[in-house]
Design a protein around this motif. Structure first.
Motif, PDB file in Angstrom:
ATOM      1  N   ARG A   1       0.854  -1.221   0.089  1.00  0.00           N
ATOM      2  CA  ARG A   1      -0.148   0.111  -0.008  1.00  0.00           C
ATOM      3  C   ARG A   1       0.877   1.450   0.102  1.00  0.00           C
ATOM      4  O   ARG A   1       0.530   2.206  -0.696  1.00  0.00           O
TER       5      ARG A   1
ATOM      6  N   ARG B   1       1.997   2.257  -3.606  1.00  0.00           N
ATOM      7  CA  ARG B   1       0.944   3.233  -4.186  1.00  0.00           C
ATOM      8  C   ARG B   1       1.031   4.673  -3.642  1.00  0.00           C
ATOM      9  O   ARG B   1       0.835   5.529  -4.719  1.00  0.00           O
ATOM     10  N   ARG B   2       0.917   4.939  -2.465  1.00  0.00           N
ATOM     11  CA  ARG B   2       0.713   5.864  -1.765  1.00  0.00           C
ATOM     12  C   ARG B   2       1.880   7.006  -2.477  1.00  0.00           C
ATOM     13  O   ARG B   2       1.792   8.154  -2.707  1.00  0.00           O
TER      14      ARG B   2
ATOM     15  N   ALA C   1      -3.065  -1.540  -3.313  1.00  0.00           N
ATOM     16  CA  ALA C   1      -3.341  -0.628  -2.286  1.00  0.00           C
ATOM     17  C   ALA C   1      -4.752  -1.119  -1.781  1.00  0.00           C
ATOM     18  O   ALA C   1      -5.254  -0.403  -0.787  1.00  0.00           O
TER      19      ALA C   1
END
Lengths: 218, 218
Positions: A180, A183-184, B129
């Protein structure tokens, strides 16, 4: 780019500066008609000058790409091939594979695969719709780096497969939490949109409002 | 859905109709705040009534989903688990894997992976994500179907790997041509946007026009 430099070297006349460039931009469509004015804006373009390249020639090309709105990075052809192996070539190979796998299943029909593709599958079909001639050539020209990345990917897939087989939820949860953050970070540095679902357009609500038997005002 | 039906069955009081539903819609975001009015419009919702379910109860639920704009399909829990195994669970597992692989390479830095992610990689990061708790539970609950799909995928990946290693361009070209048709069909039945790059927003052109040293009017 390593293969291109090797193949071109014997054919370059004296005084010609050969500096390969790779703009990391584009869509699943190919050809001049697929272009648009913003294509290179805020995207990176990688230059891979051979050792001994004329600095003035490299700088001239870099300036050209900057005029198109791109940001320029310079690296060796060998390093370029590794970087693109993981950020582009492996993702394309995986997407081509999984779309083919889905199409060949006997237990699930093609129309079911299409109907329920919004569950994740359809994302892979975009990449797997890229130009077949270009991608055949990419894999033949960058064989070593792609095989290397494939080896790593297979090891990691085996680890997750084992976790599923053993019911090891902790390994799955840890891996899924870690990814995750990537992605951020991509959204933060402006290399993807923050909009959910890539900002995909949604089918519109019907013109006539739906009846609302369960609405609060009833 | 098979596991859920099995686990719930002993706890259902007489007269209660348990009909699992799976709307194949959503984004990488979770929770009520991630919802929007068009979420279910033109998306499919799968109902998996157990054998012997009351037809009137099933129809009532189907009507509910249709009111939200969804199209309803009814199938067995077992078949649902296979269909979703290939259209959703396998794509998620692959995306989680490749994003992890990229993050652990020693030859390519994380900042390079982020910078050059527009080459294909960033598409995978959206799916990777997704909510880690939900996806851990999906893989534990649908173990058999996921392992079955993983086996098929691995066979197909091995075939393409061998083609790359042997320089067999024909096998690559044939596979890459076939997968294009799947993308086209998904767009045709309205399950994805026809816009290039999913209709992703592009960074805008700079306010001040770029100098045009190579323009036609020079």
């Amino acid at each position: 780019k390593g293969a291109i430099l090797r193949d071109m070297a014997p054919h370059l006349p004296a005084g010609v500066h050969f500096v390969p460039a790779h703009p990391v931009a584009g869509t699943e469509n190919s050809g001049p008609d697929a272009g648009f004015a913003e294509l290179f804006v805020e995207r990176w373009c990688i230059l891979t000058p051979p050792s001994g390249a004329e600095p003035a020639a490299v700088e001239r090309l870099a300036a050209f790409w900057r005029l198109l709105g791109a940001k320029v990075e310079i690296m060796s052809a060998e390093h370029h091939d590794l970087v693109l192996g993981i950020t582009s070539h492996l993702p394309h190979l995986i997407a081509y594979t999984i779309v083919g796998t889905a199409d060949e299943l006997s237990q699930v029909t093609r129309s079911e695969v299409l109907q329920f593709s919004a569950g994740g599958f359809r994302d892979f079909t975009r990449i797997a719709a890229s130009d077949p001639t270009m991608w055949r050539d990419v894999f033949l020209a960058n064989k070593e780096a792609v095989l290397e990345m494939l080896g790593r990917f297979n090891e990691d897939l085996a680890t997750l497969t084992r976790a599923i087989r053993r019911g090891d939820g902790e390994t799955l949860f840890n891996q899924f939490s870690r990814t995750r953050a990537i992605r951020r970070a991509i959204v933060e540095i402006g290399q993807d949109s923050a909009a959910p679902d890539f900002g995909r357009p949604h089918p519109e609500l019907p013109d006539v409002p739906l009846p609302r038997p369960y609405a609060a005002e009833d």
